[in-house]
Design a protein around this motif. Sequence first.
Motif, PDB file in Angstrom:
ATOM      1  N   ALA A  48       1.039  -1.672  -0.022  1.00  0.00           N
ATOM      2  CA  ALA A  48      -0.436  -0.044  -0.330  1.00  0.00           C
ATOM      3  C   ALA A  48       1.314   1.126   0.538  1.00  0.00           C
ATOM      4  CB  ALA A  48      -1.257   0.044   1.675  1.00  0.00           C
ATOM      5  N   ARG A  54      -4.662  10.613  -4.936  1.00  0.00           N
ATOM      6  CA  ARG A  54      -5.039   9.687  -5.796  1.00  0.00           C
ATOM      7  C   ARG A  54      -3.945   9.424  -7.128  1.00  0.00           C
ATOM      8  NH1 ARG A  54     -10.716  10.056  -7.137  1.00  0.00           N
ATOM      9  NH2 ARG A  54     -10.175  11.877  -5.775  1.00  0.00           N
ATOM     10  N   ILE A  55      -4.339   7.995  -7.253  1.00  0.00           N
ATOM     11  CA  ILE A  55      -3.596   7.036  -8.276  1.00  0.00           C
ATOM     12  C   ILE A  55      -3.527   7.588  -9.108  1.00  0.00           C
ATOM     13  CG2 ILE A  55      -2.932   4.608  -8.567  1.00  0.00           C
ATOM     14  CD1 ILE A  55      -4.340   3.562  -6.627  1.00  0.00           C
ATOM     15  N   ARG A 218      -3.583  -7.056  -8.937  1.00  0.00           N
ATOM     16  CA  ARG A 218      -3.553  -5.936  -8.856  1.00  0.00           C
ATOM     17  C   ARG A 218      -5.398  -5.255  -8.449  1.00  0.00           C
ATOM     18  NH1 ARG A 218      -1.944  -2.276 -14.598  1.00  0.00           N
ATOM     19  NH2 ARG A 218      -3.935  -0.937 -13.860  1.00  0.00           N
ATOM     20  N   LEU A 219      -4.734  -4.649  -7.185  1.00  0.00           N
ATOM     21  CA  LEU A 219      -6.605  -4.420  -6.294  1.00  0.00           C
ATOM     22  C   LEU A 219      -7.056  -3.090  -6.620  1.00  0.00           C
ATOM     23  CD1 LEU A 219      -5.514  -6.282  -3.137  1.00  0.00           C
ATOM     24  CD2 LEU A 219      -6.166  -6.766  -4.932  1.00  0.00           C
ATOM     25  N   MET A 220      -6.357  -1.672  -6.953  1.00  0.00           N
ATOM     26  CA  MET A 220      -6.842  -0.781  -7.328  1.00  0.00           C
ATOM     27  C   MET A 220      -6.172  -0.593  -8.927  1.00  0.00           C
ATOM     28  SD  MET A 220      -6.383   1.444  -3.710  1.00  0.00           S
ATOM     29  CE  MET A 220      -7.049   2.335  -4.177  1.00  0.00           C
ATOM     30  N   GLU A 221      -6.812   0.887  -9.067  1.00  0.00           N
ATOM     31  CA  GLU A 221      -6.646   1.055 -10.909  1.00  0.00           C
ATOM     32  C   GLU A 221      -6.440   2.770 -10.722  1.00  0.00           C
ATOM     33  OE1 GLU A 221      -6.341  -0.557 -13.102  1.00  0.00           O
ATOM     34  OE2 GLU A 221      -6.976  -2.656 -11.630  1.00  0.00           O
ATOM     35  N   GLU A 224      -7.923   6.158  -8.988  1.00  0.00           N
ATOM     36  CA  GLU A 224      -9.122   5.925  -6.935  1.00  0.00           C
ATOM     37  C   GLU A 224      -7.780   6.027  -7.130  1.00  0.00           C
ATOM     38  OE1 GLU A 224     -10.639   1.800  -6.944  1.00  0.00           O
ATOM     39  OE2 GLU A 224      -9.166   0.814  -8.488  1.00  0.00           O
ATOM     40  N   ALA A 226      -6.152   6.287  -3.133  1.00  0.00           N
ATOM     41  CA  ALA A 226      -4.925   5.454  -1.848  1.00  0.00           C
ATOM     42  C   ALA A 226      -5.321   6.037  -0.791  1.00  0.00           C
ATOM     43  CB  ALA A 226      -3.670   6.188  -3.047  1.00  0.00           C
ATOM     44  N   LYS A 230      -4.824   0.449   2.495  1.00  0.00           N
ATOM     45  CA  LYS A 230      -5.865  -0.045   1.160  1.00  0.00           C
ATOM     46  C   LYS A 230      -4.557  -1.089   0.355  1.00  0.00           C
ATOM     47  CE  LYS A 230      -9.001   2.393  -0.892  1.00  0.00           C
ATOM     48  NZ  LYS A 230      -9.782   3.415  -1.468  1.00  0.00           N
ATOM     49  N   VAL A 232      -2.483  -1.319  -2.928  1.00  0.00           N
ATOM     50  CA  VAL A 232      -2.409  -1.941  -4.274  1.00  0.00           C
ATOM     51  C   VAL A 232      -2.481  -3.219  -5.172  1.00  0.00           C
ATOM     52  CG1 VAL A 232      -1.734  -0.381  -6.178  1.00  0.00           C
ATOM     53  CG2 VAL A 232      -2.246   0.833  -3.688  1.00  0.00           C
TER      54      VAL A 232
END
Length: 342
Positions: A48, A54-55, A218-221, A224, A226, A230, A232
């Motif tokens: 994480a 923001r990513i 791969r849990l986040m895009e 999204e 961060a 959470k 990633v």
Amino acid sequence: MSKILRILIPLIIIAALAGGAWWYFHRPTDKDDLTLYGNVDLRQASLAFNGAERIAEVLVEEGDMVRKGQVLARLDTSRLAPQVQQAEATVAAQQAALLQLKNGSRPEEIAQSRANLESAQADALNAKAQFERIRVLTANATSSKQDLDTAKAAAAVADAKVDVAKSALDLAIAGPRVEEISQSEAQLRGSQAQLALVHQQLVDAALLAPFDGVVRSRLMEPGEMAATSKPVFSLATRGVKWVRTYVSETNLGHLRSGMRAKITTDSFPDKPLDGWVGFISPVAEFTPKTVETTDLRTSLVYEVRIFVEDTKDVLRLGMPATVELLPGEAPHAATPEADAKP
């Protein structure tokens, strides 16, 4: 006689068969010759960001091989860049203020203070002379008492201005106090710490791989938000793997660290892998549901980890595996990493 034989022979045969069956089911066995069943496990980490933003981009996909230090994702830094500039400006201002204190007064400032003192002294002499003249006139009744009081007050004010100018000159020559320099140094250290924090936040905007491994999830895009809580990515190591299995207490005493083993899987039953007994749990537990052997399902068992040399990376997380212990083989020199329980 023949009747007796016809009766005895079947009885003897039945007795022999019963004895043979009893011996078969109660014969002594070699407890070291164990076959265990379990699942492949390996070390993995949930990665994480060390901040909430923001990513901006995600640079790897599931299944990608990554190296230690490789950038996996980045956060948006549009709000961090101005904070860095502001912190750098604050540090520069504090450095200039501290340098000014350490350098002390400039020669021009000391000369100005000395000139102010001389001017105040001249004004004081003039006011004193004026007071003496009015005092003489008052004694001859040619000047009023009010004029005398006014001249006396003016002389006192002039003397006070001399004292003020002299103190200002002394301060200019002495320079700033040690406490003022210490205070300025402390303020500079605080500003530098704030700058270091903002720089670290800028560094943390890039999520790096902590070790060589494989991206499992791969849990986040991008887009999204961060957060530190959470993940990633889920990253699995490419190094040590093991088969997690369980043995009963009756078999526990026949295991020892470093004992050689052969590991086979349903995918490659004819290509066994070399392994060795690593971690042996000192605490008993109830048999997990994943253990399928019927004689262990209701028993207290001990967790055992059979570490395996998987140089070709054929074992996958959770893959069922069969372990055949080789008590006659020389023990494997177990490493501290293998013996440790993660």
